[in-house]
Write a protein that holds these residues in place. Structure first.
Motif, PDB file in Angstrom:
ATOM      1  N   MET A 196      62.415  49.678  45.532  1.00 10.30           N
ATOM      2  CA  MET A 196      62.091  49.870  44.119  1.00 10.30           C
ATOM      3  C   MET A 196      60.641  49.446  43.912  1.00 10.30           C
ATOM      4  SD  MET A 196      65.642  48.686  42.241  1.00 10.30           S
ATOM      5  CE  MET A 196      65.184  49.278  40.623  1.00 10.30           C
ATOM      6  N   ALA A 197      59.870  50.294  43.241  1.00  9.48           N
ATOM      7  CA  ALA A 197      58.416  50.130  43.185  1.00  9.48           C
ATOM      8  C   ALA A 197      57.987  48.961  42.324  1.00  9.48           C
ATOM      9  CB  ALA A 197      57.776  51.412  42.658  1.00  9.48           C
ATOM     10  N   ASN A 198      56.853  48.387  42.704  1.00 13.38           N
ATOM     11  CA  ASN A 198      56.223  47.372  41.865  1.00 13.38           C
ATOM     12  C   ASN A 198      55.156  48.037  40.999  1.00 13.38           C
ATOM     13  OD1 ASN A 198      53.329  46.957  43.085  1.00 13.38           O
ATOM     14  ND2 ASN A 198      54.712  47.007  44.854  1.00 13.38           N
ATOM     15  N   ASN A 199      54.757  47.341  39.950  1.00  9.31           N
ATOM     16  CA  ASN A 199      53.732  47.854  39.044  1.00  9.31           C
ATOM     17  C   ASN A 199      52.429  47.069  39.188  1.00  9.31           C
ATOM     18  OD1 ASN A 199      55.424  49.827  37.793  1.00  9.31           O
ATOM     19  ND2 ASN A 199      56.425  48.188  36.669  1.00  9.31           N
ATOM     20  N   TYR A 200      52.237  46.524  40.382  1.00 11.75           N
ATOM     21  CA  TYR A 200      51.041  45.717  40.604  1.00 11.75           C
ATOM     22  C   TYR A 200      49.791  46.598  40.559  1.00 11.75           C
ATOM     23  CZ  TYR A 200      47.540  42.820  42.865  1.00 11.75           C
ATOM     24  OH  TYR A 200      46.403  42.120  43.138  1.00 11.75           O
ATOM     25  N   LYS A 201      48.787  46.118  39.861  1.00  9.13           N
ATOM     26  CA  LYS A 201      47.499  46.816  39.790  1.00  9.13           C
ATOM     27  C   LYS A 201      46.398  45.844  40.186  1.00  9.13           C
ATOM     28  CE  LYS A 201      48.926  49.991  36.104  1.00  9.13           C
ATOM     29  NZ  LYS A 201      48.680  50.439  34.716  1.00  9.13           N
ATOM     30  N   ARG A 202      45.542  46.304  41.062  1.00  7.48           N
ATOM     31  CA  ARG A 202      44.425  45.465  41.489  1.00  7.48           C
ATOM     32  C   ARG A 202      43.515  45.157  40.305  1.00  7.48           C
ATOM     33  NH1 ARG A 202      44.429  42.591  45.837  1.00  7.48           N
ATOM     34  NH2 ARG A 202      44.885  44.390  47.149  1.00  7.48           N
ATOM     35  N   VAL A 203      43.360  46.152  39.419  1.00 12.12           N
ATOM     36  CA  VAL A 203      42.549  45.958  38.212  1.00 12.12           C
ATOM     37  C   VAL A 203      43.408  46.314  37.002  1.00 12.12           C
ATOM     38  CG1 VAL A 203      40.503  46.671  36.930  1.00 12.12           C
ATOM     39  CG2 VAL A 203      40.415  46.524  39.428  1.00 12.12           C
ATOM     40  N   THR A 204      43.518  45.397  36.065  1.00 12.98           N
ATOM     41  CA  THR A 204      44.226  45.675  34.823  1.00 12.98           C
ATOM     42  C   THR A 204      43.219  45.752  33.684  1.00 12.98           C
ATOM     43  OG1 THR A 204      44.606  43.309  34.455  1.00 12.98           O
ATOM     44  CG2 THR A 204      46.338  44.539  35.576  1.00 12.98           C
ATOM     45  N   THR A 205      43.485  46.630  32.750  1.00 11.74           N
ATOM     46  CA  THR A 205      42.573  46.825  31.624  1.00 11.74           C
ATOM     47  C   THR A 205      43.235  46.349  30.341  1.00 11.74           C
ATOM     48  OG1 THR A 205      41.543  48.732  32.698  1.00 11.74           O
ATOM     49  CG2 THR A 205      41.215  48.497  30.327  1.00 11.74           C
ATOM     50  N   GLU A 206      42.556  45.436  29.667  1.00  9.06           N
ATOM     51  CA  GLU A 206      43.031  44.937  28.382  1.00  9.06           C
ATOM     52  C   GLU A 206      42.114  45.477  27.286  1.00  9.06           C
ATOM     53  OE1 GLU A 206      43.119  40.713  28.567  1.00  9.06           O
ATOM     54  OE2 GLU A 206      44.774  40.639  30.022  1.00  9.06           O
ATOM     55  N   VAL A 207      42.699  45.974  26.228  1.00  9.20           N
ATOM     56  CA  VAL A 207      41.919  46.563  25.134  1.00  9.20           C
ATOM     57  C   VAL A 207      42.152  45.763  23.855  1.00  9.20           C
ATOM     58  CG1 VAL A 207      41.506  48.609  23.730  1.00  9.20           C
ATOM     59  CG2 VAL A 207      42.018  48.852  26.177  1.00  9.20           C
ATOM     60  N   THR A 363      38.332  45.613  28.584  1.00  5.33           N
ATOM     61  CA  THR A 363      38.030  44.598  29.600  1.00  5.33           C
ATOM     62  C   THR A 363      38.818  44.861  30.875  1.00  5.33           C
ATOM     63  OG1 THR A 363      37.670  42.957  27.860  1.00  5.33           O
ATOM     64  CG2 THR A 363      37.960  42.131  30.101  1.00  5.33           C
ATOM     65  N   ASP A 364      38.122  45.069  31.985  1.00  9.00           N
ATOM     66  CA  ASP A 364      38.757  45.201  33.301  1.00  9.00           C
ATOM     67  C   ASP A 364      38.841  43.827  33.943  1.00  9.00           C
ATOM     68  OD1 ASP A 364      38.956  47.918  33.027  1.00  9.00           O
ATOM     69  OD2 ASP A 364      37.076  48.338  34.077  1.00  9.00           O
ATOM     70  N   ILE A 365      40.066  43.447  34.323  1.00  7.56           N
ATOM     71  CA  ILE A 365      40.274  42.129  34.933  1.00  7.56           C
ATOM     72  C   ILE A 365      40.703  42.334  36.383  1.00  7.56           C
ATOM     73  CG2 ILE A 365      41.578  39.983  34.839  1.00  7.56           C
ATOM     74  CD1 ILE A 365      41.854  40.407  31.832  1.00  7.56           C
ATOM     75  N   GLN A 366      39.902  41.835  37.295  1.00 10.55           N
ATOM     76  CA  GLN A 366      40.197  41.935  38.718  1.00 10.55           C
ATOM     77  C   GLN A 366      41.340  40.984  39.076  1.00 10.55           C
ATOM     78  OE1 GLN A 366      38.829  43.895  41.060  1.00 10.55           O
ATOM     79  NE2 GLN A 366      37.386  44.891  39.650  1.00 10.55           N
ATOM     80  N   GLY A 367      42.342  41.514  39.789  1.00 13.46           N
ATOM     81  CA  GLY A 367      43.451  40.680  40.224  1.00 13.46           C
ATOM     82  C   GLY A 367      43.084  39.852  41.445  1.00 13.46           C
ATOM     83  N   LYS A 368      44.058  39.086  41.928  1.00 11.75           N
ATOM     84  CA  LYS A 368      43.843  38.268  43.115  1.00 11.75           C
ATOM     85  C   LYS A 368      43.619  39.162  44.335  1.00 11.75           C
ATOM     86  CE  LYS A 368      46.913  34.495  41.605  1.00 11.75           C
ATOM     87  NZ  LYS A 368      47.534  35.137  40.446  1.00 11.75           N
ATOM     88  N   THR A 369      42.854  38.677  45.268  1.00 12.75           N
ATOM     89  CA  THR A 369      42.707  39.378  46.541  1.00 12.75           C
ATOM     90  C   THR A 369      43.989  39.192  47.346  1.00 12.75           C
ATOM     91  OG1 THR A 369      41.798  37.457  47.686  1.00 12.75           O
ATOM     92  CG2 THR A 369      40.229  38.899  46.533  1.00 12.75           C
ATOM     93  N   ASP A 370      44.160  39.994  48.397  1.00 13.79           N
ATOM     94  CA  ASP A 370      45.339  39.850  49.260  1.00 13.79           C
ATOM     95  C   ASP A 370      45.444  38.432  49.792  1.00 13.79           C
ATOM     96  OD1 ASP A 370      45.696  42.506  48.786  1.00 13.79           O
ATOM     97  OD2 ASP A 370      45.150  43.186  50.806  1.00 13.79           O
ATOM     98  N   ALA A 371      44.312  37.877  50.216  1.00 13.70           N
ATOM     99  CA  ALA A 371      44.306  36.523  50.776  1.00 13.70           C
ATOM    100  C   ALA A 371      44.710  35.503  49.718  1.00 13.70           C
ATOM    101  CB  ALA A 371      42.931  36.193  51.343  1.00 13.70           C
ATOM    102  N   GLU A 372      44.242  35.705  48.486  1.00 12.11           N
ATOM    103  CA  GLU A 372      44.579  34.769  47.408  1.00 12.11           C
ATOM    104  C   GLU A 372      46.064  34.835  47.068  1.00 12.11           C
ATOM    105  OE1 GLU A 372      40.413  34.495  44.863  1.00 12.11           O
ATOM    106  OE2 GLU A 372      41.751  36.208  44.557  1.00 12.11           O
ATOM    107  N   ILE A 373      46.619  36.036  47.083  1.00  8.98           N
ATOM    108  CA  ILE A 373      48.052  36.179  46.789  1.00  8.98           C
ATOM    109  C   ILE A 373      48.886  35.443  47.832  1.00  8.98           C
ATOM    110  CG2 ILE A 373      49.971  37.816  46.712  1.00  8.98           C
ATOM    111  CD1 ILE A 373      48.074  39.827  45.428  1.00  8.98           C
ATOM    112  N   MET A 374      48.582  35.641  49.105  1.00 12.01           N
ATOM    113  CA  MET A 374      49.364  35.003  50.162  1.00 12.01           C
ATOM    114  C   MET A 374      49.146  33.496  50.174  1.00 12.01           C
ATOM    115  SD  MET A 374      51.233  37.306  51.352  1.00 12.01           S
ATOM    116  CE  MET A 374      51.944  36.471  52.773  1.00 12.01           C
TER     117      MET A 374
END
Length: 573
Positions: A196-207, A363-374
């Motif tokens: 089942m898919a996740n909705n993770y986005k590397r960049v999320t946009t808040e308006v 506003t584009d918000i950068q998510g955690k890097t792969d290394a930061e998530i782990m």
């Protein structure tokens, strides 16, 4: 001389059970076959059909023969259903074998699968009873040579030493099938399960947006308009994002006019409003270093439609119909004005909201890097459910780490996707019972095609075929194929399966060419092992040995499996 002694002993044995003497001497005339020749695991059951043909003038009219199929394996044995045969002069309710004509009989036997059966043999054990003589009670008979127990053996059989009794019974048994083909157990149900898919986005946009409203036909911003726009809250959000190193802001002012005037006039008005709005925003954000873009959009028909849809205007459906019928702004305006019954409501409640410049912060918000998530996962820090799901699917080092990540997620989030994907990972590491529980938890939280299919497969993996069938109608072709394979219908299963699972079905169909093709690009230990099985079936023992060596080098645990696998028996000679 030794041979003569054996013959004399056998003759003495035969004479002690007078009704069996001739039957024992002619036992080689009895035809016996077992189907399949090599026992096969199917749906948690080891089954076989034993067919026996007694020739004419063979069966003594006064004899009763008791035959028990027994599957024997290291550490134990399991007896099947006993079958009785009797001569025509015996007053019992058994299967009658006519001495004159003989007869053909088939017995179906089934044994619940035990992993110890991987190295096993199927025996027939017989006891004889005669109406007269020394065998008036059932007496064990050696089906290999026709002898009955000696006095010493009889004493052991009458005693309490169960191990010694079992040893004699096994010695007297006739082995009719050797080994168990367990390839069905190697089906990889986890490979067929749907994530089942996740909705993770590397960049999320808040308006964040607010409106500066204007008087009709005006582009002048009043203090009241500024106050009503709550520019302080807008500025606070900008300042918050400035403190976030991951945030990138874009500020824009969009000028609009309400669609109740001439189109050319409204185009100029919307531009003037965008410029006046820009001045207000530039002053508001002068110390932020952010640029402010401005653009004019003319008459705001989209905003008009949106506000009408949300309104309580009685004839709003009629208004919306007019909007859909006419492409010309002027014609739309004219038709709406003709609806005098609703125009006053539009003039009071809808149109004033469209005389605006809209101030937007995207506003584009950068998510955690792969290394930061782990790193966050390993340190026990808080992750979002989407980050957990993304990490398990894309960053985990194998199924075992997937289990660990999703187990951690399940302790923080009651999400069907977490339990579904956890069930898949658990299946792949062999935690089949735990996987089924995970899928059942997911099903209590949501329903989906993925869960329906996975519940079918999880039940199959746990040997619960009857339960799996409940999900069969709504599953896809792969799910139906897996159910067919689990029930031994490999011809129906093979076309819808792929890769390793298809190869298993092809081998069981004895389509070895198709099996090799199905795993041609698979370099896993399991694929090498299956190639060894295929090579053995083809009689290419050199290739089989090489493939097995490769498989064991990748997964040493396969050496123990190979030592018991009937499919590799030729390599153990």
């Amino acid at each position: 001389m030794k041979l003569s002694v054996v013959l004399v002993a056998a003759a003495l044995a035969f004479s002690s059970c007078n009704c069996f003497k001739k039957m024992a001497q002619n036992r080689d005339d009895v035809q016996l076959t077992v189907t399949p020749e090599i026992l096969t695991l199917n749906n948690g059951i080891v089954a076989a059909d034993i067919n026996v043909t007694f020739p004419e003038k063979y069966f003594n009219k006064k004899a009763v023969l008791k035959v028990t199929p027994v599957i024997v394996f290291e550490g134990g044995e399991v007896a099947g259903t006993t079958k009785y045969f009797q001569g025509t002069k015996i007053d019992e309710n058994y299967t009658v074998v006519d001495q004159s004509n003989g007869g053909n009989y088939t017995q179906h036997v089934e044994f619940p699968y035990d992993p110890r059966m991987d190295l096993c043999e199927l025996q027939l054990r017989a006891e004889i009873k005669c109406a007269s003589g020394k065998c008036k009670e059932f007496t064990l008979v050696n089906l290999n040579d026709g002898a009955i127990p000696t006095k010493e053996q009889a004493a052991i059989l009458a005693g309490d030493d169960e191990a010694a009794k079992a040893a004699i019974a096994k010695e007297f048994g006739l082995t009719v099938a050797y080994g168990l083909n367990t390839l069905q157990k190697d089906l990889k149900y986890g490979d067929l399960m749907d994530v089942m898919a996740n909705n993770y986005k590397r960049v999320t946009t808040e308006v964040d947006k607010t409106d500066l409203l204007y008087a009709i036909n005006s582009s002048v911003v009043t203090r009241k308009n500024e106050k009503n726009a709550d520019l302080g809250a807008f500025k606070a959000n900008v300042d918050k994002n400035l403190d976030n190193d991951r945030a990138s802001q874009s500020i824009a002012v969009k000028g609009y006019a309400s669609p109740d005037g001439p189109e050319k006039f409204n185009d100029k008005l919307s531009k003037a409003r965008s410029e006046s709005g820009k001045k207000v925003v530039a002053k508001l954000l002068k110390n932020t270093g952010l640029d402010v873009d401005a653009a004019a959009y003319g008459e705001d028909w989209e905003g008009f439609k949106e506000l009408v849809e949300k309104s309580d205007i009685k004839d709003k459906n009629l208004i919306l119909q007019v909007l859909s019928l006419y492409n010309s702004p002027a014609q739309r305006e004219a038709e709406i004005k003709n609806m005098s019954s609703v125009f006053d409501e539009l003039k009071e409640d809808i149109l004033p909201e469209l005389r605006r410049s809209q101030i937007v912060n995207s506003t584009d918000i950068q998510g955690k890097t792969d290394a930061e998530i782990m790193a966050a996962y390993r340190n026990g820090d808080v992750l979002t459910v989407e980050e957990y799901l993304f990490a398990a699917e894309n960053l985990a080092n194998g199924a075992e780490e997937q289990v660990a990540i999703l187990t951690a997620a399940s302790k923080k989030y009651n999400d069907a996707r977490v339990y579904n994907n956890l069930g898949i990972a658990q299946t792949k590491v062999g935690q089949k019972a735990e996987a089924l529980k995970s899928f059942e938890k997911a099903a209590k939280l949501a329903s989906s095609s993925e869960l329906n299919k996975n519940l079918l497969l999880a039940n199959l993996a746990n040997g619960k075929t009857a339960e799996a069938k409940k999900y069969a109608q709504a599953t896809d072709a792969q799910g139906k194929a897996a159910l067919s394979a689990a029930q031994g219908d490999y011809k129906a299963a093979a076309p819808a399966l792929e890769g390793y699972n298809a190869a298993i079905a092809d081998v069981m169909n004895n389509d070895l060419a198709a099996a090799k093709k199905a795993i041609a690009k698979d370099n896993s230990a399991d694929a090498d092992y299956l190639r060894a099985v295929i090579a053995c079936r083809e009689g290419d023992l050199k290739s089989a040995e090489a493939q097995l060596k490769s498989a064991v080098s990748k997964n040493p645990a396969l050496a123990e499996k190979a030592a018991k696998d009937i499919n590799l028996k030729a390599l153990r000679k």
